[in-house]
Scaffold this motif. Sequence first.
Motif, short mmCIF file in Angstrom:
data_model
loop_
_atom_site.label_atom_id
_atom_site.label_comp_id
_atom_site.label_asym_id
_atom_site.label_seq_id
_atom_site.Cartn_x
_atom_site.Cartn_y
_atom_site.Cartn_z
N ARG A 46 63.87 -55.43 94.13
CA ARG A 46 63.84 -53.86 94.62
C ARG A 46 63.34 -52.90 92.51
O ARG A 46 63.49 -53.53 91.84
N ILE A 47 62.62 -51.65 93.87
CA ILE A 47 63.20 -50.77 93.00
C ILE A 47 63.83 -50.44 92.21
O ILE A 47 64.57 -50.05 93.27
N GLY A 48 64.05 -50.08 91.59
CA GLY A 48 65.84 -49.16 90.92
C GLY A 48 66.66 -50.32 90.52
O GLY A 48 68.09 -50.31 89.82
N ASP A 49 65.86 -51.57 90.92
CA ASP A 49 66.88 -52.38 90.06
C ASP A 49 67.17 -52.41 88.66
O ASP A 49 66.73 -52.31 87.79
N THR A 50 68.75 -52.78 88.51
CA THR A 50 69.00 -52.84 86.33
C THR A 50 68.53 -54.52 86.56
O THR A 50 69.97 -54.79 87.21
N PHE A 85 68.74 -56.49 76.10
CA PHE A 85 68.33 -55.09 76.52
C PHE A 85 67.90 -55.04 77.47
O PHE A 85 68.29 -55.59 78.52
N GLU A 86 68.33 -53.56 77.79
CA GLU A 86 68.70 -53.41 79.33
C GLU A 86 67.59 -51.85 80.34
O GLU A 86 67.46 -51.50 79.21
N GLY A 87 66.77 -52.66 81.39
CA GLY A 87 65.78 -51.70 81.95
C GLY A 87 66.21 -51.69 83.40
O GLY A 87 66.99 -52.04 83.96
N ILE A 88 65.47 -50.98 83.53
CA ILE A 88 64.79 -50.51 85.50
C ILE A 88 63.68 -51.33 86.10
O ILE A 88 62.75 -51.23 84.59
N ARG A 126 50.18 -67.73 92.54
CA ARG A 126 51.39 -67.26 93.59
C ARG A 126 52.47 -66.46 92.87
O ARG A 126 53.79 -66.33 93.50
N THR A 127 52.71 -65.01 92.43
CA THR A 127 53.37 -64.37 91.42
C THR A 127 52.99 -63.05 91.96
O THR A 127 51.99 -62.52 91.70
N MET A 128 54.26 -62.16 91.52
CA MET A 128 54.29 -60.95 92.26
C MET A 128 54.38 -60.89 91.22
O MET A 128 55.54 -60.40 90.01
N GLU A 129 54.08 -59.56 90.47
CA GLU A 129 54.37 -59.06 89.33
C GLU A 129 55.48 -57.25 89.44
O GLU A 129 55.20 -56.38 90.31
N ALA A 130 56.35 -57.11 88.87
CA ALA A 130 57.64 -56.09 88.78
C ALA A 130 57.65 -55.42 87.32
O ALA A 130 57.24 -56.32 86.30
N ILE A 131 57.28 -54.52 87.16
CA ILE A 131 57.12 -53.69 85.96
C ILE A 131 58.97 -53.48 86.29
O ILE A 131 59.21 -51.91 86.61
N VAL A 132 58.82 -53.75 85.02
CA VAL A 132 60.11 -52.47 84.20
C VAL A 132 60.61 -52.53 83.19
O VAL A 132 59.68 -52.71 82.13
N GLU A 133 61.28 -51.30 82.69
CA GLU A 133 60.44 -50.27 82.04
C GLU A 133 61.52 -49.37 81.30
O GLU A 133 62.74 -49.47 81.54
N LEU A 134 61.41 -50.36 79.64
CA LEU A 134 62.28 -50.00 78.78
C LEU A 134 62.60 -49.19 77.46
O LEU A 134 61.69 -49.74 77.00
N PRO A 135 62.86 -49.11 76.97
CA PRO A 135 63.47 -47.48 75.51
C PRO A 135 63.20 -49.34 75.02
O PRO A 135 63.95 -49.61 74.15
N ALA A 137 59.43 -62.79 77.57
CA ALA A 137 60.83 -61.92 77.55
C ALA A 137 61.66 -63.10 78.61
O ALA A 137 61.09 -63.32 79.75
N ASN A 138 63.06 -63.55 78.40
CA ASN A 138 63.89 -63.63 79.76
C ASN A 138 64.41 -62.70 80.24
O ASN A 138 65.10 -61.95 80.25
N ILE A 139 64.16 -62.07 81.79
CA ILE A 139 64.77 -61.44 82.85
C ILE A 139 66.05 -61.72 83.44
O ILE A 139 65.58 -62.90 83.96
N ASP A 140 67.03 -61.01 83.50
CA ASP A 140 68.06 -61.47 85.02
C ASP A 140 68.76 -60.37 85.53
O ASP A 140 68.43 -59.14 84.58
N LEU A 141 68.44 -60.94 86.91
CA LEU A 141 68.78 -60.05 87.36
C LEU A 141 69.91 -60.58 88.73
O LEU A 141 70.18 -60.87 88.20
N ASN A 142 71.37 -59.50 88.20
CA ASN A 142 71.94 -59.44 88.50
C ASN A 142 72.48 -58.02 89.41
O ASN A 142 73.00 -57.13 88.98
N ALA A 143 72.63 -58.41 91.35
CA ALA A 143 72.75 -57.12 92.00
C ALA A 143 73.54 -57.39 92.60
O ALA A 143 73.29 -58.43 93.68
N SER A 144 74.19 -56.16 93.49
CA SER A 144 75.22 -56.45 95.02
C SER A 144 75.24 -54.83 96.10
O SER A 144 74.27 -54.38 95.58
N GLU A 145 74.75 -55.47 97.43
CA GLU A 145 74.17 -54.86 97.84
C GLU A 145 75.65 -54.50 98.48
O GLU A 145 76.72 -54.85 98.58
N ASN A 146 75.44 -53.99 99.62
CA ASN A 146 76.39 -52.91 100.42
C ASN A 146 77.38 -54.46 101.68
O ASN A 146 78.64 -53.53 102.26
#
Length: 375
Positions: free
Chosen positions: A240-244, A257-260, A273-282, A294-303
């Motif tokens: 999702r957009i907004g995922d950390t 490094f932490e980004g969104i 067969r891939t889609m690009e997701a862009i992370v903005e990183l300070p 880069a190696n990107i790890d996403l761990n998010a919880s929903e309600n």
Amino acid sequence: MSNISLFYKFTGIIILLFTLKACGDADQSETAIPTVTTGIQDDGCLPEAMIGRLVIEEAMTGPLKRSLNLPGNIEVNKDRVYRVMPTAGGIITDVHVRTGDRVNRGQVLATVQSPDIAAFKRDIRAAKAEKNMAEQNLNLARSMFESGVYSRRDLLKAESDLEKIISEIDRLREEQKVLGIEEGQTAYTIRAPQSGFIVERNINPGTAMNPDNGHAFKISDLRDVWVIANVSETDIGNIRIGDTVSIQTLAFQDKTFEGIIVRMSNTIDPNRRTMEAIVELPNPDFFLKPGMFANIDLNASENEIYTSIPSRALIFDNNEYFVVVYEDPCNVEIRKVEIKRRNGERTYLTSGVEAGESVISNRHILVYNQLIANQ
């Protein structure tokens, strides 16, 4: 003692040893070899020996989680890239910077020898000559107006002509400043419009340039960068957009490094067969360089709350998913389950198993096949 007596005694000992060994072998052959029963017993219960080899795990409830590990690479933030264009046609005589150099705003990047400069200077000289003529005409008009020969309209026209020429000279001087033309020179300089790093250079001494050829340099400040994550087609629904996200690189394996995620592509690469997701990183310390992997790890919880089981407990049969639910050795059953999401080691269910129930997650296919055979 005679040699014959010794021979008979020695022979007797050997015969006795062979006799004892034969008796031992007979005893061993009569000993029963223990066997382990691995099938379901006639009473429908699992044998104790089989239960000891099973892994039984409890179903749990919790927030629906999304976990992904994605490959990617570091790129410049394209929203913070400045394209430096030549302002007039000409030949590059000097290039003062290289790719990767840090530059300051206003710094000279290249020098261009331009035939347009000569024409430009002719325009300035002509405008100055016209200004001198207009000033003389205005002085004459004022004198003639005071003597009554010229009307006020003639005077106003002379003043207007001078103002137009002055405006044209001001415009040419402003253009001279933009072009970087200094007095007495037939060349102009290309200067950095913004501080940052040279991330692309497209010219060399001798290159013929004009404004229609494209940019000479690209400058990015690199204070923040983009991480382009390559999301496989099967994982698009889990991002999702907004995922950390957490990001690691080969160059700095001890740093995280932490980004969104700030945007996602609306197209799929037809080859990968891939889609690009862009992370903005300070990137305040400029550790991250464009082109790094880069190696990107996403761990998010929903309600939403769902029951989850170990993914390894699933059995796929006849285009459906099943599990083996274990209550006790004599209460084991097959259940069909509906999957909400598979998330690595955990699978979230919409039906089939309740929280607190237990499923078999090892040797479960063996139990499943035997339960099917006994139906």
